[in-house]
Design a protein around this motif. Structure first.
Motif, short mmCIF file in Angstrom:
data_model
loop_
_atom_site.label_atom_id
_atom_site.label_comp_id
_atom_site.label_asym_id
_atom_site.label_seq_id
_atom_site.Cartn_x
_atom_site.Cartn_y
_atom_site.Cartn_z
N VAL A 167 0.81 -1.20 0.00
CA VAL A 167 0.00 0.00 0.00
C VAL A 167 0.86 1.27 0.00
N SER A 168 2.17 1.14 -0.01
CA SER A 168 3.01 2.32 -0.01
C SER A 168 3.08 2.89 -1.43
N PRO A 169 3.51 4.15 -1.57
CA PRO A 169 3.64 4.73 -2.91
C PRO A 169 4.66 3.96 -3.74
N ARG A 170 4.43 3.97 -5.05
CA ARG A 170 5.41 3.36 -5.94
C ARG A 170 6.67 4.21 -5.96
N ASN A 171 7.79 3.61 -6.35
CA ASN A 171 9.07 4.31 -6.46
C ASN A 171 9.54 4.93 -5.15
N SER A 172 9.33 4.21 -4.03
CA SER A 172 9.85 4.68 -2.75
C SER A 172 11.37 4.55 -2.74
N LEU A 173 12.03 5.55 -2.23
CA LEU A 173 13.49 5.62 -2.31
C LEU A 173 14.15 5.28 -0.99
N GLU A 174 15.15 4.40 -1.07
CA GLU A 174 15.99 4.07 0.08
C GLU A 174 17.43 4.45 -0.25
N VAL A 175 18.09 5.12 0.67
CA VAL A 175 19.47 5.57 0.46
C VAL A 175 20.37 4.88 1.48
N LEU A 176 21.38 4.15 0.99
CA LEU A 176 22.25 3.37 1.87
C LEU A 176 23.71 3.72 1.63
N THR A 177 24.51 3.51 2.65
CA THR A 177 25.96 3.54 2.50
C THR A 177 26.46 2.13 2.79
N PRO A 178 26.62 1.29 1.77
CA PRO A 178 26.96 -0.12 2.00
C PRO A 178 28.29 -0.27 2.74
N GLU A 179 28.32 -1.25 3.62
CA GLU A 179 29.55 -1.59 4.32
C GLU A 179 30.56 -2.15 3.33
N VAL A 180 31.79 -1.66 3.41
CA VAL A 180 32.88 -2.15 2.56
C VAL A 180 34.05 -2.51 3.47
N PRO A 181 34.59 -3.71 3.40
CA PRO A 181 35.72 -4.08 4.26
C PRO A 181 36.89 -3.12 4.06
N GLY A 182 37.47 -2.71 5.19
CA GLY A 182 38.63 -1.84 5.12
C GLY A 182 38.30 -0.39 4.87
N GLU A 183 37.02 -0.07 4.72
CA GLU A 183 36.62 1.31 4.41
C GLU A 183 35.69 1.88 5.48
N ARG A 184 35.81 1.43 6.68
CA ARG A 184 34.89 1.87 7.72
C ARG A 184 35.08 3.34 8.07
N ASP A 185 36.27 3.87 7.93
CA ASP A 185 36.53 5.25 8.31
C ASP A 185 36.86 6.14 7.12
N ARG A 186 36.77 5.60 5.90
CA ARG A 186 37.09 6.38 4.73
C ARG A 186 35.99 6.24 3.69
N GLY A 187 35.87 7.24 2.83
CA GLY A 187 34.86 7.17 1.80
C GLY A 187 35.26 6.20 0.71
N ASN A 188 34.30 5.82 -0.13
CA ASN A 188 34.60 4.94 -1.25
C ASN A 188 33.70 5.28 -2.42
N CYS A 189 34.08 4.82 -3.57
CA CYS A 189 33.34 5.05 -4.80
C CYS A 189 32.85 3.70 -5.32
#
Length: 413
Positions: free
Chosen positions: A244-266
């Protein structure tokens, strides 16, 4: 399965002068496996017979700049996209001319997806736009199109096999997921409520409007910020699963990446499991000193606890990559059965499994993230491999490198 994948060896290599076509950026088989197409750095598209390894044809001026991606709509029609900001449609039966050229992007076009149910073509580019093209009404002058979505730092866009979700990766390390996807909804009436923006390992939420590095997203004149309380977000997620939720609901995540817990990644490469069970990411650190391949399981259903909404993805498997050829994107892929991953690794490729037996992902899901298993390493190039692809019909793998060589691999008992 282990014996089969473990017996794969280099079969044939095709090498044409880099003076004509340059590096191999992408590979794509036709759905029936009869044709292998190659997207090249210097405006060209190459076509091969993957069984005989013979060169069929070269589209010498397919575009006016680098060809980035190729996508088959069926066994005869395929689309190419380029840094010249255009998309071209081609027919295998008449390759002397394009079916049509599509204009709409304002920067390099990097991705092409296709919804076979609605016959809508979906493209994304470095202008941050996701554009929908109605191929049902295609003419020599193009076809009707509309801007469906926009975000900063857009890198890659993919549709799940059932086209129920759209995933978008960004150079700032965010992964956007549009749930209950409806590509036909117009921008005037469509809205994209943000369900959540958070790191997968954190129970706290991150509001996109308060983060300077978060991508700004838009899909309608109204922009929705994530200002709801955890309980409201739980209700949004729960109601979504009840349909019953609207279509095209958006979720924004920052996936966990090994070794990158304190630094940004692309997030440079994004692929989907052929059965829609997981997503496959290639991530590199912002300092360019680490590169990882990661598998994330889709977690369906309502959240377990109202005060801490469960995100849609969970890291299940990972492996560190060679981190060579800096500045170039390496495209990896799943096998058609979803048991294997083919990943560029230096001057070759690695075949990666979820366990030593090459089991299905659902049969070997770990309680905690575990390393991917190297089933076989294959080296037949003289330069950095940039892309690899499994045949959809034969036990064959193709790879392409920076110096223009295309290599084929198949079992040898």
């Amino acid at each position: 399965m282990t014996n089969l994948y473990g017996s794969i060896h280099p079969a044939d290599s095709v090498y044409l002068s880099t003076r004509t076509h340059g590096a191999v950026f992408n590979l794509e088989y036709s759905p029936d496996g009869s044709v292998l197409t190659v997207a090249c750095e210097q405006t060209e598209v190459l076509l091969f017979d993957p069984i005989s390894s013979k060169h069929i044809k070269t589209l010498s001026e397919a575009h006016e700049d680098c060809v980035n991606n190729i996508r088959f709509l069926d066994n005869r029609l395929f689309a190419t996209c380029s840094d010249d900001t255009t998309i071209a449609l081609w027919d295998l039966r008449k390759l002397n001319t394009k079916v049509c050229t599509l204009h709409g992007h304002t920067s390099w076009v990097k991705n092409i997806e296709y919804d076979t149910n609605t016959r809508l073509l979906v493209t994304s580019g470095f202008d941050g736009n996701v554009i929908i093209w109605d191929t049902n009404r295609c003419t020599e002058d193009g076809c009707p199109h509309k801007k469906f979505f926009h975000t900063r730092f857009l890198m890659r866009m993919r549709l799940t096999p059932d086209c129920s979700k759209m995933l978008i990766s960004t150079s700032s390390g965010y992964l956007l997921i549009l749930h209950d996807l409806d590509l036909t909804k117009s921008l005037e009436v469509g809205s994209y409520p943000i369900l959540r923006a958070r790191r997968t390992t954190s129970s706290s939420d991150l509001t996109t409007s308060s983060s300077s590095s978060a991508p700004r997203v838009s899909g309608s004149p109204c922009h929705h910020s994530d200002s709801s309380s955890p309980s409201e977000k739980h209700m949004s997620r729960a109601s979504q699963r009840e349909g019953v939720s609207p279509r095209n609901s958006l979720e924004v995540l920052t996936p966990e990446v090994p070794g990158e817990r304190d630094r940004g990644n692309c997030i440079t490469s994004l692929q989907l499991h052929p059965k829609g069970w997981a997503t496959l990411l290639r991530c590199s650190s912002n300092t360019d000193d680490q590169e990882w391949t990661c598998v994330y399981e889709f977690q369906e259903g309502a959240p377990v606890r109202p005060v801490s909404p469960r995100c849609s993805l969970r890291l299940t498997h990972y492996i560190e990559e060679a981190n060579v050829g800096r500045g170039y994107i390496k495209e990896l892929c799943f096998s058609p059965d979803g048991r294997m991953i083919s990943s560029p690794h230096g001057y070759g490729i690695r075949l990666l499994g979820f366990d030593k037996q090459c089991s299905e992902l659902v049969d070997c899901l770990p309680k905690e993230a575990s390393p991917l298993r190297v089933i076989r390493s294959l080296y037949s190039h003289n330069d950095v491999v940039l892309t690899t692809k499994f045949s959809p019909t034969h036990c064959q793998i193709a790879s392409g490198c920076l110096s223009g060589r295309v290599s084929l691999y198949q079992p040898k008992f």
